[in-house]
Design an enzyme around this catalytic site. Structure first.
Site, short mmCIF file in Angstrom:
data_model
loop_
_atom_site.label_atom_id
_atom_site.label_comp_id
_atom_site.label_asym_id
_atom_site.label_seq_id
_atom_site.Cartn_x
_atom_site.Cartn_y
_atom_site.Cartn_z
N ASN A 410 0.99 -1.22 0.34
CA ASN A 410 -0.54 -0.53 0.43
C ASN A 410 0.85 1.04 -0.11
O ASN A 410 1.66 1.57 -1.01
CB ASN A 410 -1.13 0.29 1.26
CG ASN A 410 -2.12 0.84 1.28
OD1 ASN A 410 -1.49 1.72 0.40
ND2 ASN A 410 -2.87 0.59 1.54
N ASP A 411 1.49 1.22 1.44
CA ASP A 411 2.24 3.69 1.41
C ASP A 411 3.87 2.80 0.49
O ASP A 411 3.68 3.72 -0.39
CB ASP A 411 2.34 2.87 2.61
CG ASP A 411 1.25 3.00 3.59
OD1 ASP A 411 0.35 4.18 3.28
OD2 ASP A 411 1.67 2.53 4.44
N VAL A 412 3.60 1.67 0.35
CA VAL A 412 5.20 2.13 -0.23
C VAL A 412 5.02 2.25 -2.26
O VAL A 412 6.11 1.39 -2.73
CB VAL A 412 6.23 0.41 -0.44
CG1 VAL A 412 6.50 0.15 1.39
CG2 VAL A 412 4.97 -0.84 -0.90
N ALA A 451 0.09 3.77 7.26
CA ALA A 451 -0.15 5.62 7.11
C ALA A 451 -1.43 6.26 7.32
O ALA A 451 -1.70 6.84 7.87
CB ALA A 451 0.62 5.75 6.55
#
Length: 486
Positions: A410-412, A451
């Site tokens: 997701n965040d990466v 996050a």
């Protein structure tokens, strides 16, 4: 046996050499297994040499403790799932820090007892000691071991309690983050009190209650420092506490005069520090922010509005898209680990390769919950090392990639890290998945990542969402791909 001390030191030197060479071999997935064996042989040699030390007492108790520890580690190591590897690493790392702190506690109590004896003898011979005098370690030959024991105990205690909290978070026994107003000031106050106790003990106040207070405060600081940390920052946390444990062991090695502990601790401390720097860089965080900032905090300011809608896709259509692609890049994340989907993903990749599709796996440095988490899972599934590429190597290839398959990340892969200064992940290096011609995201639902922000990639025109459990979705892709005529 005048030759025995020389033989013991030679064994320690060989053990240290095996530690260093083993760590070097662990830097590559191809030689990591051998590196672990080399380091293990070094540790076995160091333990056997320690049993031969002149004046060693309680060998029976030590042997019993070794047998119990080895048996527990062997049993848990064989039973733990690969998806639970991060919490096992956190647990074992905490045990190392706790052992170092325990050594420090024993040595401090020994120093206090020696100071008490020195005080009593001085009083008996009329040494001018008054009733109000405190126990003084300065009457002993050298004060350096006391300070080293104190510093090692402080670091080890922080690593122990912090790692236990990290274990509880990773195991799901504790909420992701625990924050409250004034938390940083309270943490600072606890640290200041612990250091004040350290200084007081190092300056002659070798009192049992003060030593106990010192350890309570050190353990409390490690706990409170880790409570506000979110799951997305766990790779940095584990790496940081690994470095702490190594430093604590090195300090206690100086206290005991044990060369093997000194070298092993310094190697682990140096490697952990370097890894922490690499992890922090991969998350666009400074070491100062890692040590004193609030991990996982949300940045201020108004985030950019994400327009559009998530566009679903069926497994059959996704399978066809990838079956006739020339290049496919698979991006695994923590969701793949939770779903234990690595075997199905590799089965799907092998089917694509058999059709002539060029397949690679893209790994972000902080994907998962510990450094190298995705590499471990893919290796366990049997993915060849030459198909696994890190972020810097794979990013230039995304514009020429026909399909990027994201599973559980997701965040990466969130492009706002490059476009939205108000985003909490702004500036973090990411995998440039959005530059691929087509993107398919396997995701359980529409929720946000650790996050706590929306992923602009999911709303992009070239992205399609394949909703469902990671393993079930990968299994459906396998079934659909097999049904396509070559």
């Amino acid at each position: 046996m005048s030759w025995l001390p020389t033989l013991i030191k030679a064994c320690y030197f060989l053990a240290a050499l095996l530690f260093i060479l083993g760590l070097k071999r662990m830097s590559s997935p191809r030689t990591a297994r051998g590196g672990i064996v080399w380091a293990g042989v070094g540790m076995l040699l160091a333990v056997l040499a320690t049993f031969a030390l002149p004046g060693m007492h309680n060998r029976g108790l030590i042997l019993a403790a070794v047998v119990i520890g080895v048996s527990a580690a062997w049993w848990t190591g064989r039973r733990v799932a690969m998806t639970a590897m991060p919490q096992m690493v956190a647990l074992y790392n905490g045990m190392g820090g706790g052992a170092a702190a325990a050594i420090g506690a024993v040595e401090l109590l020994g120093f206090a007892a020696a100071a008490h004896v020195s005080f009593a003898m001085s009083a008996q011979v009329g040494g001018g000691v008054s009733v109000g005098d405190t126990f003084s370690y300065r009457q002993l030959p050298d004060a350096a071991p006391l300070w080293l024991a104190l510093v090692g105990a402080l670091i080890g205690a922080v690593s122990f309690s912090g790692s236990m909290v990290a274990f509880a978070k990773l195991q799901g026994w504790m909420d992701k983050r625990f924050v409250f107003p004034g938390q940083r000031l309270l943490n600072l106050a606890v640290l200041v009190l612990a250091v004040a106790c350290l200084v007081a003990i190092g300056n002659d106040l070798l009192l049992p209650w003060l030593i106990a207070a010192f350890f309570v405060l050190a353990l409390l600081f490690g706990l409170m420092m880790t409570l506000p940390i979110g799951g997305a920052d766990m790779p940095v946390v584990i790496s940081l506490y690994n470095a702490f444990t190594g430093l604590a062991v090195a300090f206690e090695g100086f206290v005991l005069g044990n060369e093997a502990m000194i070298i092993a601790g310094m190697v682990v401390g140096a490697a952990g520090t370097l890894l922490t720097q690499l992890m922090a860089k991969a998350m666009n965080r400074s070491i100062g922010n890692v040590l004193f900032g609030s991990f996982g905090a949300v940045a201020g300011g108004a985030a950019q509005t994400i327009e559009g809608a998530q566009k679903p896709i069926e497994a059959s259509d996704a399978a066809v898209m990838m079956a006739y692609a020339e290049r496919v890049v698979i991006v695994p994340g923590y969701g793949m680990a939770v779903a234990q989907a690595q075997h199905k993903v590799w089965e799907f990749a092998k089917l694509l390769i058999s059709r002539g599709v060029k397949v690679k796996f893209a790994i972000h440095p902080v994907a998962g919950r510990m450094p190298g988490h995705m590499n471990v899972l893919l290796a366990e599934a049997g993915v060849p090392y030459d198909l696994i590429a890190d972020m810097d190597d794979i990013n230039p290839e995304f514009p020429n990639t026909d399909v990027a398959l994201v599973i559980g990340a997701n965040d990466v892969v969130n492009p706002v890290a490059k476009t939205d200064p108000a985003s909490p992940i702004y500036g973090m290096p990411i995998l440039d998945v959005s530059l691929a011609k087509n993107v398919i995201v396997i995701k359980r639902g529409r929720g946000t990542g650790f996050a706590g922000i929306e992923n602009a990639l999911f709303y992009a025109d070239n992205t399609r969402m394949l909703y469902g459990d990671g393993q079930a979705a990968a299994g459906e892709l396998v079934t659909q791909l097999k049904s396509i005529d070559g």
